[in-house]
Design an enzyme around this catalytic site. Structure first.
Site, PDB file in Angstrom:
ATOM      1  N   PHE A 136       0.676  -1.341   0.105  1.00  0.00           N
ATOM      2  CA  PHE A 136       0.105  -0.013  -0.064  1.00  0.00           C
ATOM      3  C   PHE A 136       0.685   1.416   0.118  1.00  0.00           C
ATOM      4  O   PHE A 136       0.403   2.373  -0.641  1.00  0.00           O
ATOM      5  CB  PHE A 136      -0.940   0.096   1.295  1.00  0.00           C
ATOM      6  CG  PHE A 136      -0.377   0.475   2.378  1.00  0.00           C
ATOM      7  CD1 PHE A 136      -0.423   1.724   2.743  1.00  0.00           C
ATOM      8  CD2 PHE A 136       0.444  -0.504   3.342  1.00  0.00           C
ATOM      9  CE1 PHE A 136       0.468   2.353   3.968  1.00  0.00           C
ATOM     10  CE2 PHE A 136       0.965  -0.174   4.378  1.00  0.00           C
ATOM     11  CZ  PHE A 136       1.169   1.221   4.983  1.00  0.00           C
TER      12      PHE A 136
ATOM     13  N   LYS B 268      -1.299  -7.215  -8.833  1.00  0.00           N
ATOM     14  CA  LYS B 268      -2.044  -7.286  -7.805  1.00  0.00           C
ATOM     15  C   LYS B 268      -1.881  -6.274  -7.016  1.00  0.00           C
ATOM     16  O   LYS B 268      -0.696  -6.600  -6.362  1.00  0.00           O
ATOM     17  CB  LYS B 268      -2.209  -8.741  -7.289  1.00  0.00           C
ATOM     18  CG  LYS B 268      -3.304  -9.218  -6.800  1.00  0.00           C
ATOM     19  CD  LYS B 268      -3.777  -8.423  -5.847  1.00  0.00           C
ATOM     20  CE  LYS B 268      -2.996  -8.511  -4.387  1.00  0.00           C
ATOM     21  NZ  LYS B 268      -3.365  -7.650  -3.143  1.00  0.00           N
TER      22      LYS B 268
ATOM     23  N   ARG C 225      -5.708  -1.531  -0.514  1.00  0.00           N
ATOM     24  CA  ARG C 225      -6.053  -0.631   0.527  1.00  0.00           C
ATOM     25  C   ARG C 225      -6.034   0.820  -0.437  1.00  0.00           C
ATOM     26  O   ARG C 225      -6.633   1.854  -0.067  1.00  0.00           O
ATOM     27  CB  ARG C 225      -4.962  -0.256   1.685  1.00  0.00           C
ATOM     28  CG  ARG C 225      -5.266  -1.346   2.660  1.00  0.00           C
ATOM     29  CD  ARG C 225      -4.072  -1.365   3.695  1.00  0.00           C
ATOM     30  NE  ARG C 225      -3.601  -2.397   3.920  1.00  0.00           N
ATOM     31  CZ  ARG C 225      -2.382  -2.705   4.812  1.00  0.00           C
ATOM     32  NH1 ARG C 225      -2.001  -1.598   5.374  1.00  0.00           N
ATOM     33  NH2 ARG C 225      -1.829  -3.854   4.710  1.00  0.00           N
TER      34      ARG C 225
ATOM     35  N   CYS D 150       9.477   1.864   3.220  1.00  0.00           N
ATOM     36  CA  CYS D 150      10.376   0.730   3.518  1.00  0.00           C
ATOM     37  C   CYS D 150      12.012   1.485   3.831  1.00  0.00           C
ATOM     38  O   CYS D 150      12.876   0.434   4.388  1.00  0.00           O
ATOM     39  CB  CYS D 150      10.411  -0.282   2.433  1.00  0.00           C
ATOM     40  SG  CYS D 150      10.991   0.333   1.018  1.00  0.00           S
TER      41      CYS D 150
ATOM     42  N   GLU E 164       9.570  -4.427  12.915  1.00  0.00           N
ATOM     43  CA  GLU E 164       9.038  -3.105  11.977  1.00  0.00           C
ATOM     44  C   GLU E 164       7.869  -2.622  12.796  1.00  0.00           C
ATOM     45  O   GLU E 164       6.939  -3.303  12.792  1.00  0.00           O
ATOM     46  CB  GLU E 164       8.916  -3.637  10.665  1.00  0.00           C
ATOM     47  CG  GLU E 164       8.707  -2.209   9.680  1.00  0.00           C
ATOM     48  CD  GLU E 164       8.472  -2.851   8.203  1.00  0.00           C
ATOM     49  OE1 GLU E 164       7.879  -3.639   7.939  1.00  0.00           O
ATOM     50  OE2 GLU E 164       8.945  -2.169   7.446  1.00  0.00           O
TER      51      GLU E 164
HETATM   52  P1  NAD Z   1       1.643  -6.501   3.028  1.00  0.00           P
HETATM   53  O1  NAD Z   1       2.695  -7.383   3.330  1.00  0.00           O
HETATM   54  O2  NAD Z   1       0.559  -6.697   4.028  1.00  0.00           O
HETATM   55  O3  NAD Z   1       0.952  -6.712   1.778  1.00  0.00           O
HETATM   56  C1  NAD Z   1       1.653  -6.418   0.504  1.00  0.00           C
HETATM   57  C2  NAD Z   1       0.781  -7.224  -0.627  1.00  0.00           C
HETATM   58  O4  NAD Z   1       0.780  -8.692  -0.351  1.00  0.00           O
HETATM   59  C3  NAD Z   1      -0.524  -6.562  -0.655  1.00  0.00           C
HETATM   60  O5  NAD Z   1      -0.809  -6.720  -2.221  1.00  0.00           O
HETATM   61  C4  NAD Z   1      -1.404  -7.667  -0.160  1.00  0.00           C
HETATM   62  O6  NAD Z   1      -2.789  -7.791  -0.666  1.00  0.00           O
HETATM   63  C5  NAD Z   1      -0.747  -9.071  -0.295  1.00  0.00           C
HETATM   64  N1  NAD Z   1      -1.059  -9.680   1.040  1.00  0.00           N
HETATM   65  C6  NAD Z   1      -1.139  -9.441   2.183  1.00  0.00           C
HETATM   66  N2  NAD Z   1      -1.352 -10.629   3.120  1.00  0.00           N
HETATM   67  C7  NAD Z   1      -1.394 -11.656   2.317  1.00  0.00           C
HETATM   68  C8  NAD Z   1      -1.403 -13.000   2.632  1.00  0.00           C
HETATM   69  N3  NAD Z   1      -1.529 -13.502   3.762  1.00  0.00           N
HETATM   70  N4  NAD Z   1      -1.061 -13.980   1.572  1.00  0.00           N
HETATM   71  C9  NAD Z   1      -0.845 -13.443   0.309  1.00  0.00           C
HETATM   72  N5  NAD Z   1      -0.709 -12.194   0.110  1.00  0.00           N
HETATM   73  C10 NAD Z   1      -1.108 -11.160   0.998  1.00  0.00           C
HETATM   74  O7  NAD Z   1       2.444  -5.084   3.095  1.00  0.00           O
HETATM   75  P2  NAD Z   1       1.809  -3.719   3.024  1.00  0.00           P
HETATM   76  O8  NAD Z   1       1.160  -3.361   4.515  1.00  0.00           O
HETATM   77  O9  NAD Z   1       1.036  -3.435   2.141  1.00  0.00           O
HETATM   78  O10 NAD Z   1       3.080  -2.900   2.840  1.00  0.00           O
HETATM   79  C11 NAD Z   1       4.044  -2.528   4.028  1.00  0.00           C
HETATM   80  C12 NAD Z   1       5.051  -3.460   4.058  1.00  0.00           C
HETATM   81  O11 NAD Z   1       5.815  -3.472   2.792  1.00  0.00           O
HETATM   82  C13 NAD Z   1       6.173  -2.899   4.991  1.00  0.00           C
HETATM   83  O12 NAD Z   1       6.742  -3.961   5.603  1.00  0.00           O
HETATM   84  C14 NAD Z   1       7.060  -2.347   4.143  1.00  0.00           C
HETATM   85  O13 NAD Z   1       8.523  -2.429   4.854  1.00  0.00           O
HETATM   86  C15 NAD Z   1       7.156  -3.322   2.913  1.00  0.00           C
HETATM   87  N6  NAD Z   1       7.862  -2.487   1.714  1.00  0.00           N
HETATM   88  C16 NAD Z   1       8.921  -3.035   1.570  1.00  0.00           C
HETATM   89  C17 NAD Z   1       9.706  -2.368   0.382  1.00  0.00           C
HETATM   90  C18 NAD Z   1      11.043  -2.992  -0.152  1.00  0.00           C
HETATM   91  O14 NAD Z   1      11.392  -2.835  -1.364  1.00  0.00           O
HETATM   92  N7  NAD Z   1      11.725  -3.831   0.673  1.00  0.00           N
HETATM   93  C19 NAD Z   1       9.085  -1.292  -0.242  1.00  0.00           C
HETATM   94  C20 NAD Z   1       7.616  -0.687   0.382  1.00  0.00           C
HETATM   95  C21 NAD Z   1       7.091  -1.577   1.473  1.00  0.00           C
END
Ligand code: NAD
Length: 498
Positions: A149, A173, A177, A281, A383
């Site tokens: 998100f 995908k 949110r 991140c 985190e």
């Molecule tokens: P999230 O892991 O909750 O969701 C990411 C994606 O995975 C979404 O599209 C979501 O629909 C899907 N998802 C969520 N739960 C799932 C499940 N149980 N099974 C399969 N798919 C699922 O992350 P978020 O809250 O959207 O984003 C924040 C996180 O992303 C933080 O941990 C942040 O550090 C990380 N992030 C990392 C980077 C990087 O490049 N390393 C960049 C941006 C954000």
């Protein structure tokens, strides 16, 4: 109420699963839209459509593919303000920050415009008697991206621009949110001339993600999100033989050496720690002053700056940061602050009580600052993803270097110093993927690659830059000898180039 379907075959289509999710407007706390959540069958239909369209796209010459990217850049500039407003209203970040989100994505589209050059293969004339060897890069077919998100414009573009430029069809995908901007970007790609079916947005939750992971026609998956999901996707994608690059969470440290320019350092910590309400991140979430005098000087300057942070609505151009993405995210961050207090850290600034006048239902909190955090505490190990900065005091440089190096996460790190020797030693030794020297958010520019280490990244190729071309193509190597070449008779042992 606004409804958001899927973008398949070049147009928005309504979902058929009957399942939807609420899309909030974080600054008011209101539900502003409903997004359809795809079923397995809907994902399958989108993939089949993409597979059929990819054949011709893969055979389109790379210069024509690049021209569509160029046109997209032009259209994105036309719609910049509109996209930034939509992004800010769905995510909660401020409009200037939303513009940065879009801009960092467009820079990767600019990189992808160089695809005719980037996809060039290798050629060796006369590798053996009458033998020439050449290699070529070919698209994989249908590939997918699953995105978080917190950067709803940048990360989708980091994924789809190189993938499509390489001749693949793409299924995105995005986060359920804030799906509005990814949908708008897909429509702009069609307006730019992309054939229908090459970029699809299938909205959804775990069901849609699992459908991607199980689909035999999806050849690669790029994921960005939290670490447990990154690891799950990496392992499950590998089981079905897909390429996977999965980027996870972070705990980014800033080391402050005794000779650092303290005013510059505090500016950097304030921006990188609290910008976007800490929902990045690459946010700095741990500050490590080296030595007691450095720590005391830092806290003296940092505390009033955190207290003076201006929290505002997403559309207030003077705000330092806006609300968090959802009420659940807000409660989670506040719970972490409570955990920190219980663990014995000193809460030097407490922003939990902040209320936004006129927007009492919005998901706001003020900046929090912890001092005397130690490495056994949960607020250090996990985190938080909110406007909370932890100060861990280190006695000397080696102790400071060990903190990010030994941490489970390894996304970004920064050192603030005027000492070139110390900076060089730190950059060489620290066990983290991206390093800033007096730069708090060292996100590499589009033509370098982006990727964290340890629990921040699963897979072996980074995002954007040359790695993205390697990730989205497979290499074929041709060894050729024409009949007019040297005749050697039958050869029964393995050919060598003796
Ligand atoms: P999230 O892991 O909750 O969701 C990411 C994606 O995975 C979404 O599209 C979501 O629909 C899907 N998802 C969520 N739960 C799932 C499940 N149980 N099974 C399969 N798919 C699922 O992350 P978020 O809250 O959207 O984003 C924040 C996180 O992303 C933080 O941990 C942040 O550090 C990380 N992030 C990392 C980077 C990087 O490049 N390393 C960049 C941006 C954000």
């Amino acid at each position: 109420m606004r409804t958001i379907g899927h973008f398949i075959g070049g147009r928005e289509v309504k979902g058929t699963s009957g399942r939807t999710a609420d899309v909030f407007e974080p600054m008011t706390g209101e539900v502003q839209a409903k997004v359809d959540l795809a079923s397995k069958a809907e994902m399958r239909a989108a993939v089949e459509n993409a597979k059929a369209a990819q054949v011709e796209w893969g055979n389109t010459n790379p210069q024509r593919r690049a021209r569509i990217m160029m046109k997209f850049l032009e259209l994105a500039q036309r719609d910049y303000d509109k996209l930034a407003d939509l992004l800010a209203r769905e995510h909660g970040k401020t409009v200037p920050d939303a513009k940065g989100d879009i801009q960092r994505g467009l820079e990767v589209v600019e990189f992808a415009c160089g695809i005719p050059h980037l996809m060039k293969g290798e050629y060796t004339e006369g590798a053996g008697p009458g033998i020439d060897i050449y290699s070529m890069r070919q698209p994989l077919g249908v590939v997918a991206g699953i995105t978080p998100f917190n950067f709803p414009a940048m990360i989708p573009m980091w994924k789809f621009a190189p993938a499509i430029a390489c001749g693949n069809a793409f299924v995105l995908k995005p986060s359920e949110r804030d799906p509005g901007v990814p949908m708008a970007l897909a429509a702009l790609m069609i307006e730019a001339g992309l054939p229908p079916g090459i970029l699809n947005v299938v909205n959804g939750d775990k069901e849609a993600v699992d459908a991607i992971l199980d689909d035999p026609d999806i050849k690669a998956v790029g994921f960005v999100g939290s670490s447990p999901i990154a690891q799950y996707i990496y392992e499950r994608a590998a089981q079905t033989g897909k390429r996977a690059q999965c980027f996870g969470g972070a705990k980014n440290h800033a080391i402050i050496m005794p000779d650092a320019d303290m005013d510059q350092t505090v500016d950097a910590l304030i921006g990188a720690g609290y910008g976007s309400a800490g929902e990045r991140c690459m946010a700095i979430s741990v500050a490590v002053p080296v030595g007691k005098t450095t720590a005391d000087r830092l806290m003296e300057k940092l505390i009033p700056r955190v207290e003076a942070l201006k929290i505002g609505t997403s559309i207030d151009p003077s705000a330092d940061f806006g609300p968090l993405v959802t009420r659940a995210a807000l409660e989670r961050v506040k719970d972490y602050v409570e955990v920190g207090i219980k663990e014995g850290a000193t809460l030097a600034v407490d922003g939990r009580g902040f209320k936004m006048q006129g927007y009492e239902n919005g998901f706001y909190m003020g900046g929090c600052l912890f001092d005397n955090v130690t490495k056994d505490m949960r607020i250090y190990k996990e985190e938080i993803f909110g406007p909370v900065l932890s100060v861990v005091r280190a006695h000397d440089y080696n102790e400071a270097l060990a903190l990010p190096s030994d941490h489970d996460y390894g996304n970004g790190v920064a050192i603030f110093t005027r000492d070139g020797d110390a900076a060089r030693d730190f950059a060489a030794k620290v066990n983290v993927g991206m390093v800033g020297i007096n730069v708090p958010i060292p996100v590499p520019i589009a033509y370098y690659t982006f990727g964290g280490w340890k629990k921040s990244g699963f897979g072996d190729l980074n995002q954007h830059g040359p790695d993205s071309i390697r990730f989205y193509t497979k290499t074929k190597t041709v060894t050729a000898r024409w009949p007019s070449g040297v005749k050697e008779g039958a050869e029964f042992s393995i050919p060598t180039m003796k």
